[in-house]
Design an enzyme around this catalytic site. Structure first.
Site, mmCIF file in Angstrom:
data_model
loop_
_atom_site.group_PDB
_atom_site.id
_atom_site.type_symbol
_atom_site.label_atom_id
_atom_site.label_comp_id
_atom_site.label_asym_id
_atom_site.label_seq_id
_atom_site.Cartn_x
_atom_site.Cartn_y
_atom_site.Cartn_z
ATOM 1 N N HIS A 21 20.922 -24.076 7.607
ATOM 2 C CA HIS A 21 21.809 -23.095 6.825
ATOM 3 C C HIS A 21 23.569 -23.488 6.814
ATOM 4 O O HIS A 21 24.229 -22.730 6.390
ATOM 5 C CB HIS A 21 21.607 -21.430 7.169
ATOM 6 C CG HIS A 21 22.347 -20.183 6.407
ATOM 7 N ND1 HIS A 21 21.556 -19.664 5.679
ATOM 8 C CD2 HIS A 21 23.210 -19.849 7.341
ATOM 9 C CE1 HIS A 21 22.285 -18.218 5.127
ATOM 10 N NE2 HIS A 21 23.546 -18.826 6.081
ATOM 11 N N GLU A 22 23.616 -23.198 8.325
ATOM 12 C CA GLU A 22 25.007 -22.690 8.930
ATOM 13 C C GLU A 22 25.420 -24.617 8.366
ATOM 14 O O GLU A 22 27.070 -24.486 8.057
ATOM 15 C CB GLU A 22 25.046 -22.792 10.621
ATOM 16 C CG GLU A 22 24.364 -21.581 11.228
ATOM 17 C CD GLU A 22 25.344 -20.551 10.671
ATOM 18 O OE1 GLU A 22 25.942 -20.297 10.171
ATOM 19 O OE2 GLU A 22 23.930 -19.417 10.214
ATOM 20 N N HIS A 29 27.105 -24.450 5.798
ATOM 21 C CA HIS A 29 28.239 -23.690 5.424
ATOM 22 C C HIS A 29 29.766 -24.472 5.490
ATOM 23 O O HIS A 29 30.871 -23.842 4.081
ATOM 24 C CB HIS A 29 28.133 -22.358 5.900
ATOM 25 C CG HIS A 29 27.724 -21.016 5.862
ATOM 26 N ND1 HIS A 29 27.515 -19.810 4.377
ATOM 27 C CD2 HIS A 29 27.343 -20.195 6.580
ATOM 28 C CE1 HIS A 29 26.757 -19.322 4.668
ATOM 29 N NE2 HIS A 29 26.229 -19.677 5.792
ATOM 30 N N GLU A 57 25.292 -17.363 0.483
ATOM 31 C CA GLU A 57 24.506 -16.846 1.612
ATOM 32 C C GLU A 57 23.464 -17.460 1.004
ATOM 33 O O GLU A 57 22.235 -17.922 1.874
ATOM 34 C CB GLU A 57 24.430 -15.383 2.550
ATOM 35 C CG GLU A 57 25.472 -15.093 3.000
ATOM 36 C CD GLU A 57 25.569 -15.800 4.523
ATOM 37 O OE1 GLU A 57 24.583 -16.595 5.233
ATOM 38 O OE2 GLU A 57 26.934 -16.260 4.612
ATOM 39 N N ASP A 113 21.028 -20.578 2.749
ATOM 40 C CA ASP A 113 19.352 -20.714 3.061
ATOM 41 C C ASP A 113 18.973 -21.708 1.814
ATOM 42 O O ASP A 113 17.892 -22.086 2.437
ATOM 43 C CB ASP A 113 18.350 -19.391 2.719
ATOM 44 C CG ASP A 113 19.144 -18.114 3.281
ATOM 45 O OD1 ASP A 113 19.300 -18.287 4.647
ATOM 46 O OD2 ASP A 113 18.882 -16.878 2.868
ATOM 47 N N HIS A 121 24.611 -10.849 2.750
ATOM 48 C CA HIS A 121 22.908 -11.598 2.989
ATOM 49 C C HIS A 121 21.859 -10.563 1.750
ATOM 50 O O HIS A 121 22.340 -9.426 2.058
ATOM 51 C CB HIS A 121 22.989 -11.380 4.254
ATOM 52 C CG HIS A 121 23.904 -12.269 5.105
ATOM 53 N ND1 HIS A 121 24.543 -11.684 5.897
ATOM 54 C CD2 HIS A 121 23.532 -13.232 5.856
ATOM 55 C CE1 HIS A 121 25.107 -12.634 6.248
ATOM 56 N NE2 HIS A 121 24.721 -13.471 7.042
ATOM 57 N N ARG A 166 15.253 -13.383 1.533
ATOM 58 C CA ARG A 166 15.766 -14.870 1.744
ATOM 59 C C ARG A 166 14.671 -15.690 2.185
ATOM 60 O O ARG A 166 14.634 -16.346 2.125
ATOM 61 C CB ARG A 166 16.628 -14.453 3.513
ATOM 62 C CG ARG A 166 17.735 -13.257 2.922
ATOM 63 C CD ARG A 166 18.877 -13.489 4.036
ATOM 64 N NE ARG A 166 19.111 -14.329 4.834
ATOM 65 C CZ ARG A 166 19.666 -14.827 5.461
ATOM 66 N NH1 ARG A 166 19.776 -13.587 6.068
ATOM 67 N NH2 ARG A 166 20.167 -15.906 5.788
HETATM 68 ZN ZN LIG Z 1 25.212 -18.051 6.496
#
Ligand SMILES: [Zn+2]
Length: 386
Positions: free
Chosen positions: A222-223, A226, A283, A287, A346, A352
């Site tokens: 996920h990070e 980004h 976000e 995911d 989020h 999620r």
């Molecule tokens: Zn994030």
């Protein structure tokens, strides 16, 4: 400057006075603590009781002198074996992103080159900083809680101001080691996983690989993603504001992400109230990317090794997906859900979990779901960004 002359002096006094009380309220006498909780806790979040005093004190100490608390925290809860396991996970997630970018059929070689350059300079920060902050100038004592809080706030401001005019310190951490969260910082091009999140159900040095990849692995993916989304696209490998996508590729990227926005537009938290797909887009892409990348990273970690086995009757793939549900899933009050729908980038936890997994063939296969199962999106509506 316009406001300084257009608003009356009394307005400014009221506004600044309120700001001061608002910052201090949670640390003052009981009536102010209660009023502060009554608005932010009970009214805005639907919370039914205040956190115990000891918890609030620990959180306050973590906010104000987080690396002093963090040093003790990691001594107790984050042994070197856990760090070694995390270093391996991050390495395989970065490899998974490398293979994924390499294999994209919709991205031009030019954009790919920049994307891979950026990926190669990603700096992972795992558990705790290598260089601890020096708190020797921070004055604290036993006489007054507010005096300590004020002293801690002043220390933090002075510490920030001291960095102005100096070279960027890329070793500096934005989060405290005991924080249960993770982040990507586009200006430093780093990904941070504090020791506070590196505990069950996100991660355990004793858990199976599928469980760790399915939980913290998805967070790592996920990070990483980004760094390449609508936010990350604006910053180059050094963290300078410079878009590195070709306009055609960026258009194709946006066309793919529109599918995710539509998906979340259709998630309702109560009748008549649904997510705003555009608000939660970044976000939710992260995911979806995270789940796919972590699944690939798990396969990468097994290359040249014997196949993984079942545990308690759960196949490795089922362990992976259940771990994501156990880590990410939670239960919140309707007040908080309504507030998140309005302004949180989020989605609520339920979506999620279901959101990304319902797009993945591997998830459908792992549980033997039919094409029409409720947790499987119709083939024509499945989203894939990365
Ligand atoms: Zn994030």
């Amino acid at each position: 400057n316009t406001l300084f002359s257009s608003r009356k002096l009394d307005d400014w006094k009221a506004y600044l006075g309120w700001q001061l009380i608002n910052v201090a309220a949670a640390n003052l006498s009981k009536d102010l603590v209660d009023a502060n909780y009554g608005f932010y806790g009970a009214y805005l979040n639907g919370s039914k009781e205040m956190k115990p005093r000891a918890t609030r004190c620990a959180e306050s100490a973590d906010n104000l002198m987080g690396e002093a608390v963090g040093k003790k925290y990691v001594e107790k809860y984050f042994p070197p074996a856990a760090k070694a396991r995390m270093v391996e996970l991050v390495k395989n997630l970065l490899l998974a992103m490398h293979e994924t970018i390499d294999g994209l059929d919709w991205m031009s070689p030019e954009t790919k080159k920049h994307a891979l350059e950026k990926l190669a300079t990603f700096k992972p920060k795992i558990g705790y900083p290598d260089k601890w902050r020096d708190y020797s100038k921070l004055k604290i004592g036993r006489a007054s809680n507010w005096a300590n809080v004020r002293s801690g706030l002043e220390f933090g401001i002075a510490d920030n101001l001291a960095s102005i005019g100096k070279p960027v310190d890329r070793e500096r951490w934005g989060m405290t080691p005991a924080t249960s969260d993770a982040s990507y910082n586009p200006q430093l091009n780093d990904i941070t996983f504090p020791a506070g999140i590196l505990q069950p159900p996100a991660f355990s040095a004793e858990a199976s690989d599928p469980v760790n990849y399915g939980a913290i692995g998805v967070v790592i993916g996920h990070e990483i993603s980004h760094g390449f989304d609508d936010q990350g696209a604006q910053y180059d490998a050094q963290g300078n504001l410079k878009n590195w996508w070709t306009p055609e590729d960026y258009k194709k990227f946006q066309a793919r992400t529109a599918c995710v926005a539509r998906q979340f537009d259709n998630y309702f938290v109560e009748p008549g109230l649904h997510h705003n797909g555009q608000l939660v887009l970044g976000e939710s892409i992260a995911d979806l990317a995270g789940a796919k990348l972590a699944y690939l990273a798990l396969q990468i970690s097994r290359r040249g090794k014997p196949a993984l086995t079942e545990i308690d009757g759960f196949s490795p793939d089922r362990q992976f997906f259940i771990a994501w549900g156990q880590f990410r899933g939670d239960e919140i009050r309707p007040e908080l859900a309504r507030r998140m729908i309005q302004g949180d980038p989020h989605a609520i936890a339920k979506f999620r979990v279901i959101g990304p997994l319902s797009n993945l063939v591997a998830f459908q296969t792992a549980f033997g779901c039919s094409d029409t199962s409720p947790m499987v999106r119709p083939i024509a509506e499945r989203c894939e960004v990365w």
